[in-house]
Structure formats: structure tokens, C-alpha cells
Design a protein around this motif. Structure first.
Motif, PDB file in Angstrom:
ATOM      1  N   HIS A   1       7.145  -1.308   7.419  1.00  0.00           N
ATOM      2  CA  HIS A   1       6.758   0.304   6.891  1.00  0.00           C
ATOM      3  C   HIS A   1       8.019   0.719   6.343  1.00  0.00           C
ATOM      4  O   HIS A   1       9.237   0.617   6.858  1.00  0.00           O
ATOM      5  N   GLY A   2       7.993   1.708   5.308  1.00  0.00           N
ATOM      6  CA  GLY A   2       9.013   2.519   4.753  1.00  0.00           C
ATOM      7  C   GLY A   2       8.464   3.992   4.582  1.00  0.00           C
ATOM      8  O   GLY A   2       7.370   4.186   4.227  1.00  0.00           O
TER       9      GLY A   2
ATOM     10  N   LEU B   1       0.862  -1.122  -0.199  1.00  0.00           N
ATOM     11  CA  LEU B   1       0.096  -0.056   0.000  1.00  0.00           C
ATOM     12  C   LEU B   1       0.837   1.151   0.092  1.00  0.00           C
ATOM     13  O   LEU B   1       1.795   1.333   1.049  1.00  0.00           O
ATOM     14  N   LEU B   2       0.814   2.064  -0.980  1.00  0.00           N
ATOM     15  CA  LEU B   2       1.488   3.349  -1.172  1.00  0.00           C
ATOM     16  C   LEU B   2       0.345   4.527  -0.944  1.00  0.00           C
ATOM     17  O   LEU B   2      -0.677   4.484  -1.435  1.00  0.00           O
ATOM     18  N   SER B   3       1.082   5.579  -0.152  1.00  0.00           N
ATOM     19  CA  SER B   3       0.245   6.852  -0.052  1.00  0.00           C
ATOM     20  C   SER B   3       1.501   7.924  -0.125  1.00  0.00           C
ATOM     21  O   SER B   3       2.410   7.705   0.253  1.00  0.00           O
ATOM     22  N   GLU B   4       0.967   9.178  -0.660  1.00  0.00           N
ATOM     23  CA  GLU B   4       1.647  10.385  -0.895  1.00  0.00           C
ATOM     24  C   GLU B   4       1.131  11.426  -0.383  1.00  0.00           C
ATOM     25  O   GLU B   4      -0.194  11.595  -0.628  1.00  0.00           O
ATOM     26  N   GLU B   5       1.751  12.163   0.374  1.00  0.00           N
ATOM     27  CA  GLU B   5       1.492  13.468   0.813  1.00  0.00           C
ATOM     28  C   GLU B   5       2.332  14.764   0.084  1.00  0.00           C
ATOM     29  O   GLU B   5       3.450  14.569   0.190  1.00  0.00           O
ATOM     30  N   THR B   6       1.739  15.498  -0.269  1.00  0.00           N
ATOM     31  CA  THR B   6       2.444  16.575  -0.838  1.00  0.00           C
ATOM     32  C   THR B   6       1.833  18.156  -0.197  1.00  0.00           C
ATOM     33  O   THR B   6       0.771  18.390  -0.046  1.00  0.00           O
ATOM     34  N   GLU B   7       2.939  18.751   0.107  1.00  0.00           N
ATOM     35  CA  GLU B   7       2.542  20.079   0.679  1.00  0.00           C
ATOM     36  C   GLU B   7       3.603  20.967   0.126  1.00  0.00           C
ATOM     37  O   GLU B   7       4.614  21.026   0.379  1.00  0.00           O
ATOM     38  N   GLY B   8       3.145  22.082  -0.734  1.00  0.00           N
ATOM     39  CA  GLY B   8       3.895  22.790  -1.384  1.00  0.00           C
ATOM     40  C   GLY B   8       4.876  22.202  -2.297  1.00  0.00           C
ATOM     41  O   GLY B   8       4.566  21.320  -3.219  1.00  0.00           O
ATOM     42  N   ASP B   9       6.186  22.472  -2.158  1.00  0.00           N
ATOM     43  CA  ASP B   9       7.228  21.789  -2.871  1.00  0.00           C
ATOM     44  C   ASP B   9       7.937  20.444  -2.327  1.00  0.00           C
ATOM     45  O   ASP B   9       8.824  19.928  -2.599  1.00  0.00           O
ATOM     46  N   ARG B  10       7.156  20.159  -1.078  1.00  0.00           N
ATOM     47  CA  ARG B  10       7.694  19.055  -0.459  1.00  0.00           C
ATOM     48  C   ARG B  10       6.839  17.880  -0.619  1.00  0.00           C
ATOM     49  O   ARG B  10       5.506  18.014  -0.552  1.00  0.00           O
ATOM     50  N   SER B  11       7.201  16.458  -0.735  1.00  0.00           N
ATOM     51  CA  SER B  11       6.296  15.501  -0.730  1.00  0.00           C
ATOM     52  C   SER B  11       7.030  14.516  -0.149  1.00  0.00           C
ATOM     53  O   SER B  11       8.306  14.270   0.221  1.00  0.00           O
TER      54      SER B  11
ATOM     55  N   GLU C   1       3.376   0.618   3.049  1.00  0.00           N
ATOM     56  CA  GLU C   1       2.961  -0.451   4.206  1.00  0.00           C
ATOM     57  C   GLU C   1       2.992  -1.824   3.123  1.00  0.00           C
ATOM     58  O   GLU C   1       2.435  -1.919   2.350  1.00  0.00           O
ATOM     59  N   VAL C   2       3.789  -2.682   3.698  1.00  0.00           N
ATOM     60  CA  VAL C   2       3.951  -4.092   3.077  1.00  0.00           C
ATOM     61  C   VAL C   2       3.306  -5.024   4.252  1.00  0.00           C
ATOM     62  O   VAL C   2       3.613  -5.028   5.314  1.00  0.00           O
ATOM     63  N   GLY C   3       2.317  -5.743   3.719  1.00  0.00           N
ATOM     64  CA  GLY C   3       1.770  -6.800   4.675  1.00  0.00           C
ATOM     65  C   GLY C   3       1.890  -8.234   4.160  1.00  0.00           C
ATOM     66  O   GLY C   3       1.851  -8.490   2.797  1.00  0.00           O
ATOM     67  N   LEU C   4       2.477  -9.098   4.951  1.00  0.00           N
ATOM     68  CA  LEU C   4       2.647 -10.431   4.697  1.00  0.00           C
ATOM     69  C   LEU C   4       1.447 -11.019   5.539  1.00  0.00           C
ATOM     70  O   LEU C   4       1.429 -11.075   6.757  1.00  0.00           O
TER      71      LEU C   4
ATOM     72  N   GLY D   1      10.288   7.901  -5.477  1.00  0.00           N
ATOM     73  CA  GLY D   1       9.616   7.812  -4.022  1.00  0.00           C
ATOM     74  C   GLY D   1       9.050   6.434  -3.666  1.00  0.00           C
ATOM     75  O   GLY D   1       9.259   6.022  -2.558  1.00  0.00           O
ATOM     76  N   ASP D   2       8.343   6.070  -4.787  1.00  0.00           N
ATOM     77  CA  ASP D   2       7.736   4.630  -4.282  1.00  0.00           C
ATOM     78  C   ASP D   2       8.440   3.726  -4.318  1.00  0.00           C
ATOM     79  O   ASP D   2       8.512   2.916  -3.341  1.00  0.00           O
ATOM     80  N   GLU D   3       9.717   3.484  -5.258  1.00  0.00           N
ATOM     81  CA  GLU D   3      10.755   2.614  -5.126  1.00  0.00           C
ATOM     82  C   GLU D   3      11.168   2.615  -3.827  1.00  0.00           C
ATOM     83  O   GLU D   3      11.630   1.710  -3.013  1.00  0.00           O
ATOM     84  N   LEU D   4      11.783   3.714  -3.244  1.00  0.00           N
ATOM     85  CA  LEU D   4      12.538   3.872  -2.129  1.00  0.00           C
ATOM     86  C   LEU D   4      11.518   3.460  -0.905  1.00  0.00           C
ATOM     87  O   LEU D   4      11.992   2.730   0.099  1.00  0.00           O
ATOM     88  N   ALA D   5      10.417   3.921  -0.845  1.00  0.00           N
ATOM     89  CA  ALA D   5       9.567   3.802   0.283  1.00  0.00           C
ATOM     90  C   ALA D   5       9.215   2.174   0.470  1.00  0.00           C
ATOM     91  O   ALA D   5       9.389   1.594   1.568  1.00  0.00           O
ATOM     92  N   VAL D   6       8.999   1.528  -0.885  1.00  0.00           N
ATOM     93  CA  VAL D   6       8.531  -0.006  -0.628  1.00  0.00           C
ATOM     94  C   VAL D   6       9.709  -0.697  -0.324  1.00  0.00           C
ATOM     95  O   VAL D   6      10.022  -1.694   0.335  1.00  0.00           O
ATOM     96  N   SER D   7      10.965  -0.259  -0.881  1.00  0.00           N
ATOM     97  CA  SER D   7      12.259  -1.048  -0.623  1.00  0.00           C
ATOM     98  C   SER D   7      12.669  -0.932   0.815  1.00  0.00           C
ATOM     99  O   SER D   7      12.973  -1.927   1.556  1.00  0.00           O
TER     100      SER D   7
END
Length: 91
Positions: A41-42, A12-22, A27-30, A57-63
Motif C-alpha cells: 500500500h502507498g 489499483l489506484l484511487s483518488e479522493e478529492t475534497e476542495g483543493d486537497r486530493s 494497492e499493488v497485489g502480487l 500522485g499516481d507515480e508517488l503512490a505506486v512507488s
């Protein structure tokens, strides 16, 4: 004898963006057939000066979430080894 088991991993991926920051959270579930259920969690944060490439960002968070899940699996194996052999095993 040949045995096949199925372990499912959901991501499960979620992204938060605020201004120029994201920030991307993963969350990976087994969930294993034997009832084992673990969650890893990452998180990844984009530097405001970086180009906007959400896949990174997806790749880094999931890894990182998968790494957390792997750590938890090693800990569970260590505890099972200790319980079944009375010999401690350090992951």
C-alpha cells in the motif's frame, strides 16, 4: 534445466478529492503460481498550493506501494531462509 515462473502484479489506484486537497492511494497485489499473495500500500497527498498534475500522485503512490511490497518480499525471504537453514537472515 530451465524453469520459468510467472508472478503477476496488479495495481489499483484511487483518488479522493475534497476542495483543493486530493489524495491518491495505491494497492499493488502480487499473486504467484505457488499461492503466494501479498499486498503493498502507498499514498500520496497533493499540497493545496501545488499544480494539479494527477500523474505525480499516481507515480508517488505506486512507488510507495511497490516499496511496501518489496519490504514484505524481503521479510518472506528472510523467514524462508531462517526456516530452511536454521540461520537467521536479516532483510
Amino acid at each position: 534445466m530451465h524453469t520459468t515462473k510467472r508472478w503477476n502484479v496488479d495495481i489499483l489506484l484511487s483518488e479522493e478529492t475534497e476542495g483543493d486537497r486530493s489524495r491518491t492511494m495505491a494497492e499493488v497485489g502480487l499473486d504467484a503460481e505457488d499461492g503466494t499473495s501479498l499486498r503493498g500500500h502507498g499514498m500520496a497527498q497533493k499540497n493545496p498550493i501545488d499544480s494539479d498534475v494527477p500523474e505525480i500522485g499516481d507515480e508517488l503512490a505506486v512507488s510507495r506501494a511497490l516499496s511496501d511490497l518489496a519490504r514484505q518480499l524481503r521479510l518472506a525471504a528472510s523467514e524462508d531462509i531462517s526456516d530452511n537453514t536454521s540461520t537467521p537472515w536479516l532483510p
